[in-house]
Design a protein around this motif. Structure first.
Motif, PDB file in Angstrom:
ATOM      1  N   ASN A   1       0.811  -1.227   0.000  1.00 23.00           N
ATOM      2  CA  ASN A   1       0.000   0.000   0.000  1.00 23.00           C
ATOM      3  C   ASN A   1       0.838   1.269   0.000  1.00 23.00           C
ATOM      4  O   ASN A   1       0.343   2.353  -0.322  1.00 23.00           O
ATOM      5  N   LYS A   2       2.098   1.124   0.419  1.00 22.78           N
ATOM      6  CA  LYS A   2       3.067   2.222   0.414  1.00 22.78           C
ATOM      7  C   LYS A   2       2.658   3.410   1.292  1.00 22.78           C
ATOM      8  O   LYS A   2       3.025   4.565   1.033  1.00 22.78           O
ATOM      9  N   LYS A   3       1.941   3.133   2.346  1.00 26.93           N
ATOM     10  CA  LYS A   3       1.610   4.168   3.328  1.00 26.93           C
ATOM     11  C   LYS A   3       1.186   3.497   4.631  1.00 26.93           C
ATOM     12  O   LYS A   3       0.729   2.349   4.628  1.00 26.93           O
ATOM     13  N   ALA A   4       1.368   4.231   5.730  1.00 26.57           N
ATOM     14  CA  ALA A   4       1.055   3.680   7.047  1.00 26.57           C
ATOM     15  C   ALA A   4       0.993   4.810   8.059  1.00 26.57           C
ATOM     16  O   ALA A   4       1.357   5.956   7.774  1.00 26.57           O
ATOM     17  N   VAL A   5       0.547   4.461   9.261  1.00 23.32           N
ATOM     18  CA  VAL A   5       0.460   5.413  10.361  1.00 23.32           C
ATOM     19  C   VAL A   5       1.196   4.836  11.566  1.00 23.32           C
ATOM     20  O   VAL A   5       1.126   3.627  11.819  1.00 23.32           O
ATOM     21  N   ILE A   6       1.903   5.686  12.280  1.00 25.83           N
ATOM     22  CA  ILE A   6       2.492   5.313  13.566  1.00 25.83           C
ATOM     23  C   ILE A   6       1.658   5.975  14.659  1.00 25.83           C
ATOM     24  O   ILE A   6       1.568   7.207  14.730  1.00 25.83           O
ATOM     25  N   ASN A   7       1.006   5.159  15.498  1.00 23.94           N
ATOM     26  CA  ASN A   7       0.214   5.647  16.627  1.00 23.94           C
ATOM     27  C   ASN A   7       1.068   5.588  17.883  1.00 23.94           C
ATOM     28  O   ASN A   7       1.709   4.578  18.158  1.00 23.94           O
ATOM     29  N   VAL A   8       1.061   6.666  18.656  1.00 20.94           N
ATOM     30  CA  VAL A   8       1.928   6.748  19.842  1.00 20.94           C
ATOM     31  C   VAL A   8       1.106   6.627  21.119  1.00 20.94           C
ATOM     32  O   VAL A   8       0.151   7.372  21.332  1.00 20.94           O
ATOM     33  N   PHE A   9       1.505   5.668  21.933  1.00 17.04           N
ATOM     34  CA  PHE A   9       0.892   5.389  23.232  1.00 17.04           C
ATOM     35  C   PHE A   9       1.978   5.166  24.266  1.00 17.04           C
ATOM     36  O   PHE A   9       3.133   4.902  23.925  1.00 17.04           O
ATOM     37  N   SER A  10       1.581   5.211  25.530  1.00 20.14           N
ATOM     38  CA  SER A  10       2.478   4.731  26.584  1.00 20.14           C
ATOM     39  C   SER A  10       1.761   3.709  27.460  1.00 20.14           C
ATOM     40  O   SER A  10       2.320   3.230  28.441  1.00 20.14           O
ATOM     41  N   GLU A  11       0.533   3.352  27.101  1.00 22.32           N
ATOM     42  CA  GLU A  11      -0.259   2.417  27.899  1.00 22.32           C
ATOM     43  C   GLU A  11       0.030   0.977  27.491  1.00 22.32           C
ATOM     44  O   GLU A  11      -0.200   0.590  26.341  1.00 22.32           O
ATOM     45  N   ALA A  12       0.497   0.190  28.443  1.00 21.41           N
ATOM     46  CA  ALA A  12       0.804  -1.217  28.161  1.00 21.41           C
ATOM     47  C   ALA A  12      -0.444  -1.976  27.722  1.00 21.41           C
ATOM     48  O   ALA A  12      -0.365  -2.894  26.891  1.00 21.41           O
ATOM     49  N   LYS A  13      -1.606  -1.591  28.254  1.00 20.50           N
ATOM     50  CA  LYS A  13      -2.852  -2.294  27.914  1.00 20.50           C
ATOM     51  C   LYS A  13      -3.124  -2.248  26.417  1.00 20.50           C
ATOM     52  O   LYS A  13      -3.537  -3.245  25.820  1.00 20.50           O
ATOM     53  N   ILE A  14      -2.903  -1.086  25.787  1.00 19.26           N
ATOM     54  CA  ILE A  14      -3.172  -0.949  24.356  1.00 19.26           C
ATOM     55  C   ILE A  14      -2.236  -1.848  23.547  1.00 19.26           C
ATOM     56  O   ILE A  14      -2.655  -2.515  22.595  1.00 19.26           O
ATOM     57  N   PHE A  15      -0.959  -1.891  23.937  1.00 22.41           N
ATOM     58  CA  PHE A  15      -0.006  -2.762  23.241  1.00 22.41           C
ATOM     59  C   PHE A  15      -0.446  -4.230  23.363  1.00 22.41           C
ATOM     60  O   PHE A  15      -0.347  -4.999  22.404  1.00 22.41           O
ATOM     61  N   TYR A  16      -0.938  -4.588  24.548  1.00 20.78           N
ATOM     62  CA  TYR A  16      -1.400  -5.972  24.747  1.00 20.78           C
ATOM     63  C   TYR A  16      -2.594  -6.286  23.851  1.00 20.78           C
ATOM     64  O   TYR A  16      -2.625  -7.322  23.179  1.00 20.78           O
ATOM     65  N   LEU A  17      -3.590  -5.389  23.842  1.00 25.30           N
ATOM     66  CA  LEU A  17      -4.795  -5.639  23.050  1.00 25.30           C
ATOM     67  C   LEU A  17      -4.463  -5.754  21.561  1.00 25.30           C
ATOM     68  O   LEU A  17      -4.973  -6.636  20.867  1.00 25.30           O
ATOM     69  N   VAL A  18      -3.595  -4.873  21.078  1.00 27.75           N
ATOM     70  CA  VAL A  18      -3.222  -4.906  19.656  1.00 27.75           C
ATOM     71  C   VAL A  18      -2.497  -6.205  19.317  1.00 27.75           C
ATOM     72  O   VAL A  18      -2.656  -6.759  18.220  1.00 27.75           O
ATOM     73  N   THR A  19      -1.738  -6.717  20.264  1.00 29.53           N
ATOM     74  CA  THR A  19      -0.945  -7.922  20.010  1.00 29.53           C
ATOM     75  C   THR A  19      -1.766  -9.205  20.139  1.00 29.53           C
ATOM     76  O   THR A  19      -1.627 -10.112  19.317  1.00 29.53           O
ATOM     77  N   TYR A  20      -2.660  -9.260  21.148  1.00 29.87           N
ATOM     78  CA  TYR A  20      -3.311 -10.530  21.447  1.00 29.87           C
ATOM     79  C   TYR A  20      -4.842 -10.516  21.436  1.00 29.87           C
ATOM     80  O   TYR A  20      -5.455 -11.578  21.363  1.00 29.87           O
ATOM     81  N   GLU A  21      -5.469  -9.346  21.533  1.00 31.28           N
ATOM     82  CA  GLU A  21      -6.937  -9.308  21.570  1.00 31.28           C
ATOM     83  C   GLU A  21      -7.452  -8.170  20.690  1.00 31.28           C
ATOM     84  O   GLU A  21      -8.127  -7.252  21.156  1.00 31.28           O
ATOM     85  N   LYS A  22      -7.140  -8.247  19.417  1.00 32.67           N
ATOM     86  CA  LYS A  22      -7.494  -7.179  18.484  1.00 32.67           C
ATOM     87  C   LYS A  22      -8.997  -6.922  18.405  1.00 32.67           C
ATOM     88  O   LYS A  22      -9.431  -5.818  18.079  1.00 32.67           O
ATOM     89  N   ASN A  23      -9.797  -7.926  18.688  1.00 34.62           N
ATOM     90  CA  ASN A  23     -11.249  -7.745  18.612  1.00 34.62           C
ATOM     91  C   ASN A  23     -11.765  -6.749  19.637  1.00 34.62           C
ATOM     92  O   ASN A  23     -12.882  -6.214  19.489  1.00 34.62           O
ATOM     93  N   LEU A  24     -10.974  -6.442  20.648  1.00 34.13           N
ATOM     94  CA  LEU A  24     -11.407  -5.517  21.695  1.00 34.13           C
ATOM     95  C   LEU A  24     -11.063  -4.062  21.387  1.00 34.13           C
ATOM     96  O   LEU A  24     -11.363  -3.172  22.189  1.00 34.13           O
ATOM     97  N   ILE A  25     -10.428  -3.797  20.247  1.00 38.31           N
ATOM     98  CA  ILE A  25     -10.071  -2.416  19.919  1.00 38.31           C
ATOM     99  C   ILE A  25     -10.961  -1.818  18.831  1.00 38.31           C
ATOM    100  O   ILE A  25     -10.738  -0.685  18.395  1.00 38.31           O
ATOM    101  N   ASN A  26     -11.992  -2.562  18.424  1.00 35.95           N
ATOM    102  CA  ASN A  26     -12.837  -2.081  17.322  1.00 35.95           C
ATOM    103  C   ASN A  26     -13.419  -0.701  17.590  1.00 35.95           C
ATOM    104  O   ASN A  26     -13.498   0.147  16.687  1.00 35.95           O
ATOM    105  N   ASP A  27     -13.837  -0.446  18.828  1.00 37.55           N
ATOM    106  CA  ASP A  27     -14.448   0.842  19.154  1.00 37.55           C
ATOM    107  C   ASP A  27     -13.426   1.976  19.179  1.00 37.55           C
ATOM    108  O   ASP A  27     -13.815   3.150  19.234  1.00 37.55           O
ATOM    109  N   LEU A  28     -12.144   1.633  19.166  1.00 33.02           N
ATOM    110  CA  LEU A  28     -11.099   2.658  19.232  1.00 33.02           C
ATOM    111  C   LEU A  28     -10.626   3.087  17.844  1.00 33.02           C
ATOM    112  O   LEU A  28      -9.831   4.023  17.725  1.00 33.02           O
ATOM    113  N   VAL A  29     -11.099   2.414  16.817  1.00 36.58           N
ATOM    114  CA  VAL A  29     -10.583   2.657  15.469  1.00 36.58           C
ATOM    115  C   VAL A  29     -11.239   3.877  14.828  1.00 36.58           C
ATOM    116  O   VAL A  29     -12.465   4.013  14.829  1.00 36.58           O
ATOM    117  N   GLY A  30     -10.396   4.766  14.306  1.00 46.22           N
ATOM    118  CA  GLY A  30     -10.875   5.927  13.564  1.00 46.22           C
ATOM    119  C   GLY A  30     -10.163   6.011  12.223  1.00 46.22           C
ATOM    120  O   GLY A  30      -9.488   5.068  11.804  1.00 46.22           O
TER     121      GLY A  30
END
Length: 217
Positions: free
Chosen positions: A64-93
């Motif tokens: 696709n030749k494009k991407a976004v880098i999202n910046v967080f410091s919350e360990a919970k978000i890194f965990y959800l993105v890595t192992y429970e992606k279905n729980l971040i649907n409401d966070l997607v914009g």
């Protein structure tokens, strides 16, 4: 890269330091893809990521030749993105400029286009040019493991003399081993940075403490 984007990055990050963030883009079926991703800035403040060549992230970004880098410091978000992606649907914009998926509660995000690929059989360098950013009124610097390594080393360094005086030699060896480990980590993920300078100072202090104790015994 616009002057506005570059000035924002220069005010917030240091070059040649490996930070941790969340990569987002679309997959080949035009569905959001998110993955934890280390990234750093080169001398021009382009972003360098090094996904393994056999990963989905590599495939989608190079296609696709494009991407976004999202910046967080919350360990919970890194965990959800890595192992429970279905729980971040409401966070997607959707990002402002390139219309890519983003995480709405990120401190800030950087929209990028793929500028170059420095090939490698296992982990190529993908050079991403930042073209836009969105930041909330309050935001933090991206997380880097170098910060943790420095703080842990500082704490450990203050205990060397006590452990030596109390003849707690096993604990002392463990401390020195940990400091050595963190020193190698800093030199690997943040070379030629102020993190490396601080780590070098801590190592000199540790050496002085050990010499001092040897002289006394």
């Amino acid at each position: 890269m616009s002057t506005r984007v570059k000035e924002f990055l220069k005010s917030l990050v240091e070059r040649n330091v490996n930070y941790e963030g969340i990569l987002s883009c679309y997959n080949l079926e035009n569905k959001p893809h998110f993955a934890s991703m280390g990234f750093m800035f080169n001398g021009d403040f382009d972003i360098i990521i090094r996904p393994f060549k056999n990963t989905e992230s590599y495939k989608y970004v190079t296609t696709n030749k494009k991407a976004v880098i999202n910046v967080f410091s919350e360990a919970k978000i890194f965990y959800l993105v890595t192992y429970e992606k279905n729980l971040i649907n409401d966070l997607v914009g959707i990002s402002e400029k390139l219309k890519l998926p983003v995480l709405k509660n990120s401190y800030f995000y950087i929209e990028c286009i793929l500028k170059d690929i420095l090939d490698d059989e296992i982990r190529p360098n993908l050079i991403l040019e930042p073209v836009h950013f969105f930041a909330k009124k309050t935001f933090v610097k991206p997380y880097t493991r170098a910060e943790f390594a420095i703080i842990e080393s500082l704490i450990h360094s203050t205990r060397i003399r006590v452990f030596k005086e109390e003849r707690m030699y096993t604990e002392l060896e463990n401390l020195l081993s940990l400091i050595e480990h963190y020193s190698k980590l800093v030199n690997r993920i943040a070379p030629k940075s102020y993190y490396a300078e601080i780590m070098n100072k801590i190592n000199r202090i540790v050496e002085e403490e050990l010499r001092y104790e040897k002289d006394r015994n």
